[in-house]
Design a protein around this motif. Structure first.
Motif, short mmCIF file in Angstrom:
data_model
loop_
_atom_site.label_atom_id
_atom_site.label_comp_id
_atom_site.label_asym_id
_atom_site.label_seq_id
_atom_site.Cartn_x
_atom_site.Cartn_y
_atom_site.Cartn_z
N LEU A 319 0.82 -1.21 0.00
CA LEU A 319 0.00 0.00 0.00
C LEU A 319 0.86 1.26 0.00
CD1 LEU A 319 -2.70 1.49 0.30
CD2 LEU A 319 -2.54 1.11 2.78
N ALA A 320 1.92 1.26 0.81
CA ALA A 320 2.69 2.48 1.02
C ALA A 320 3.57 2.86 -0.17
CB ALA A 320 3.56 2.32 2.26
N LYS A 321 3.98 1.89 -0.99
CA LYS A 321 4.99 2.19 -2.00
C LYS A 321 4.50 3.12 -3.11
CE LYS A 321 4.23 -1.81 -5.04
NZ LYS A 321 4.86 -2.97 -5.70
N ASP A 322 3.19 3.18 -3.34
CA ASP A 322 2.65 4.05 -4.39
C ASP A 322 1.84 5.21 -3.81
OD1 ASP A 322 3.67 2.53 -6.56
OD2 ASP A 322 2.06 1.08 -6.31
N ARG A 323 2.22 5.63 -2.63
CA ARG A 323 1.41 6.62 -1.90
C ARG A 323 1.13 7.88 -2.70
NH1 ARG A 323 1.94 7.73 4.44
NH2 ARG A 323 0.67 9.60 4.67
N ASP A 324 2.14 8.51 -3.23
CA ASP A 324 1.94 9.77 -3.96
C ASP A 324 1.10 9.56 -5.23
OD1 ASP A 324 3.36 11.17 -2.07
OD2 ASP A 324 5.27 11.01 -3.15
N ALA A 325 1.39 8.48 -5.95
CA ALA A 325 0.66 8.22 -7.19
C ALA A 325 -0.80 7.85 -6.92
CB ALA A 325 1.34 7.08 -7.97
N LEU A 326 -1.09 7.30 -5.75
CA LEU A 326 -2.47 6.97 -5.42
C LEU A 326 -3.30 8.21 -5.12
CD1 LEU A 326 -1.87 3.86 -3.13
CD2 LEU A 326 -3.17 3.86 -5.26
N LEU A 327 -2.64 9.32 -4.76
CA LEU A 327 -3.35 10.54 -4.37
C LEU A 327 -3.21 11.66 -5.40
CD1 LEU A 327 -2.37 10.61 -0.58
CD2 LEU A 327 -4.34 9.52 -1.67
N ALA A 328 -2.74 11.34 -6.60
CA ALA A 328 -2.54 12.36 -7.63
C ALA A 328 -3.86 13.02 -8.05
CB ALA A 328 -1.85 11.75 -8.84
N PHE A 329 -4.98 12.32 -7.90
CA PHE A 329 -6.26 12.85 -8.38
C PHE A 329 -6.68 14.11 -7.65
CE2 PHE A 329 -7.42 9.90 -4.96
CZ PHE A 329 -8.38 10.60 -4.24
N TYR A 330 -6.11 14.40 -6.47
CA TYR A 330 -6.48 15.61 -5.73
C TYR A 330 -6.06 16.89 -6.46
CZ TYR A 330 -7.94 12.96 -1.62
OH TYR A 330 -8.61 12.13 -0.75
N ASP A 331 -5.18 16.79 -7.44
CA ASP A 331 -4.75 17.96 -8.21
C ASP A 331 -5.63 18.20 -9.44
OD1 ASP A 331 -2.62 18.50 -6.50
OD2 ASP A 331 -1.27 17.16 -7.58
N PHE A 332 -6.78 17.55 -9.49
CA PHE A 332 -7.69 17.68 -10.63
C PHE A 332 -9.10 17.95 -10.12
CE2 PHE A 332 -4.01 15.37 -12.02
CZ PHE A 332 -3.76 15.89 -13.28
N PRO A 333 -9.99 18.45 -10.99
CA PRO A 333 -11.34 18.83 -10.54
C PRO A 333 -12.05 17.70 -9.79
CG PRO A 333 -10.96 19.60 -12.78
CD PRO A 333 -9.78 18.75 -12.42
N ALA A 334 -12.73 18.05 -8.71
CA ALA A 334 -13.42 17.06 -7.89
C ALA A 334 -14.47 16.30 -8.68
CB ALA A 334 -14.05 17.75 -6.68
N GLU A 335 -15.09 16.96 -9.66
CA GLU A 335 -16.09 16.29 -10.48
C GLU A 335 -15.52 15.11 -11.26
OE1 GLU A 335 -17.28 20.67 -10.27
OE2 GLU A 335 -15.47 19.46 -10.37
#
Length: 417
Positions: A319-335
Motif C-alpha cells: 500500500l505504502a509504495k505508491d502513496r503519492d501516485a495513489l493521491l494524484a487525483f487531488y490535483d484535478f477537478p473534484a467532479e
C-alpha cells in the motif's frame, strides 16, 4: 403504421412450439414499426413550414419503399420503410437512421460474430451456432462470408493503427494490459488505452498486441503514437502498478502525472492478507481515497499503516509504495475524481471479454484475436458517456491549477473579482 408495414417471415413451427419466441417477435416487429413511424412524423413535422403557393404542404407521405429483409437477433424481418414526396420539386426525402437503405443485417448480428470467435467457435461452425438465433437468416453467414468479414476487419484495424493523430488531444488516459488465450497454448497481451477528449468524450486510442506488459512493448506503442503526430501527452494517466507502462510513459511523455488505480491497488493489498481481516482493511483503504482533501487522505493513510503494519507488513508495504501516485487525483477537478481514481472505463468494457477468453482454449491467431477485440471495443465505444464535469476539462488543458479538487485562485484574481 399498418400491420403490413413490417412483417416477420413466417416460421410456423418455431412460433407454434415456442410461444415466448413468438411473443418476442411480435413485440420487436411493433417496436421497429413504431420507431420508423416516429422518424417519419418527426421528418414531416420539420417540413411542415414548407408549403406550395396554394398553402398546401409541400412534403407529404407517399406510400412505401419496396420490401426488403434485414437479419436481426430474432430472425429475418421483412420491412417496408415509408417514403415521402416533395411536391415542390425540392427533392426532400426521408432517410431512416434506424433502417438505412443498404442495411442487410442488424448491427447486433455483426457484433455477435466477434463474441463467437472469442468463445472458440471456428469459422465453419458459425452458421450452426447462429441458426438458433437467426433461423433461416443464418444462411447468409457462410464460412466464406465470415472469412471475408474477418479479413475486412483485420485491414480496418491496420488502417486504424496508422491513422494520423496530429490534430488529436486527450486530457486523461486509462491504460491496461488484457491477456487472452490463443492457439498452441500461447497468450496475447492486448495493450489498451482509452482517453477522454477536452469535450468529455471517451475514445479508444490504442489496442495492440504487446506480447507482454513490458517496458519495451509499451514504449513501442507510445512511440508509435508520437510518430503519428501525438506530441502532447495527457495531463493524467491512470493505470495499475505495472512498471513497464510507467517507465515508458516517463521517457516519452514526461509531463504526464501518474495515478495508480485504487481498484488494482486494493486487490493487490487484499491478496496478501487472510480473508478474516480483508473487510476491515478494505474499509480502511476506502477511508483514504474517499477523503475530501489530500491532507485528510494522508492522515487516513498514516492511521491505516500504523494500525495494520505490525501484523501485516507485506500488505502495508504494498500500500505504502505508491502513496503519492495513489493521491494524484487531488490535483484535478473534484467532479472528475470518480473517473480518474480507477481504470473502470477499461475494466467494465473488458469484463465480458475476459470472461470469454479466460474460459476457452484455441481461440485463434494473435492477429485475429486482436482484431475481434478491436471490433468489440468499437461497438462498446458507441455507448460510452461523457465524463461528469466535462466543461472543466478546458481548465485542465490550459494548466489551471487545482488543489483538493477546487480551482486555485491567486491573490490578483481575488482583487480583480
Amino acid at each position: 403504421m399498418s400491420e403490413s408495414t413490417l412483417s416477420v417471415l413466417s416460421q410456423p413451427e418455431t412460433e407454434e412450439s415456442d410461444p415466448l419466441h413468438a411473443l418476442l417477435r411480435r413485440g420487436a416487429r411493433k417496436l421497429i414499426a413504431d420507431a420508423v413511424e416516429a422518424e417519419l412524423a418527426l421528418f414531416l413535422e420539420g417540413s411542415a413550414g414548407h408549403r406550395l403557393e396554394d398553402e398546401r404542404q409541400a412534403v407529404v407521405r407517399n406510400g412505401y419503399l419496396p420490401r426488403r429483409t434485414v437479419q436481426t437477433g430474432i430472425g429475418d424481418v421483412e420491412i417496408q420503410v415509408p417514403k415521402v414526396r416533395d411536391r415542390s420539386g425540392g427533392g426532400a426525402c426521408l432517410r431512416s437512421s434506424l433502417l438505412p437503405p443498404y442495411l442487410k443485417r442488424a448491427r447486433s448480428v455483426e457484433e455477435l460474430i466477434p463474441w463467437l470467435y472469442l468463445k472458440g467457435v471456428s469459422t465453419g461452425d458459425y452458421q450452426e451456432a447462429l441458426a438458433a438465433l437467426l433461423g433461416d437468416g443464418a444462411k447468409g453467414l457462410s464460412a466464406n462470408t465470415i472469412s471475408r468479414l474477418k479479413q475486412h476487419w483485420i485491414e480496418e484495424h491496420r488502417a486504424w493503427c496508422r491513422r494520423d493523430l496530429g490534430e488529436r488531444r486527450w486530457v486523461y488516459w486509462w491504460v491496461d494490459g488484457v491477456y487472452s488465450n490463443v492457439r498452441m497454448d500461447d497468450r496475447v497481451c492486448l495493450l489498451v488505452i482509452v482517453g477522454v477528449t477536452e469535450h468529455g468524450d471517451k475514445e479508444l486510442i490504442a489496442v495492440e498486441d504487446g506480447h507482454r506488459e513490458s517496458e519495451a512493448s509499451w514504449y513501442e506503442l507510445l512511440a508509435g503514437l508520437r510518430a503519428r503526430g501525438l506530441m502532447q501527452g495527457p495531463k493524467l494517466a491512470v493505470g495499475d502498478g505495472a512498471l513497464g507502462f510507467w517507465k515508458a510513459l516517463a521517457k516519452l511523455y514526461p509531463d504526464t502525472a501518474h495515478q495508480r488505480c485504487w481498484v488494482h491497488k486494493t486487490a493487490n493489498v487484499l491478496e496478501k492478507l487472510p480473508k478474516s481481516v480483508q473487510p476491515k482493511i478494505k474499509a480502511a483503504m476506502h477511508e483514504i481515497w474517499m477523503a475530501e482533501t489530500r491532507e485528510d487522505a494522508h492522515t487516513a493513510f498514516d492511521q491505516t499503516l500504523k494500525r495494520f503494519e505490525p501484523k501485516y507488513p507485506r500488505a502495508m508495504d504494498c500500500l505504502a509504495k505508491d502513496r503519492d501516485a495513489l493521491l494524484a487525483f487531488y490535483d484535478f477537478p473534484a467532479e472528475h475524481w470518480v473517473h480518474i481514481r480507477t481504470t473502470n472505463p477499461i475494466e467494465s468494457t473488458f469484463a465480458t471479454v475476459r470472461l470469454r477468453s479466460d474460459r476457452m482454449r484455441n481461440c485463434g491467431s494473435r492477429e485475429t484475436t486482436l482484431t475481434m477485440v478491436f471490433k468489440l471495443l468499437q461497438s462498446a465505444q458507441k455507448g460510452w458517456k461523457r465524463i461528469k464535469g466535462f466543461r472543466k476539462l478546458e481548465l485542465v488543458v490550459n494548466n489551471v491549477q487545482f488543489r483538493n479538487g477546487e480551482q486555485v485562485v491567486d491573490q490578483e484574481d481575488r482583487v480583480a473579482a
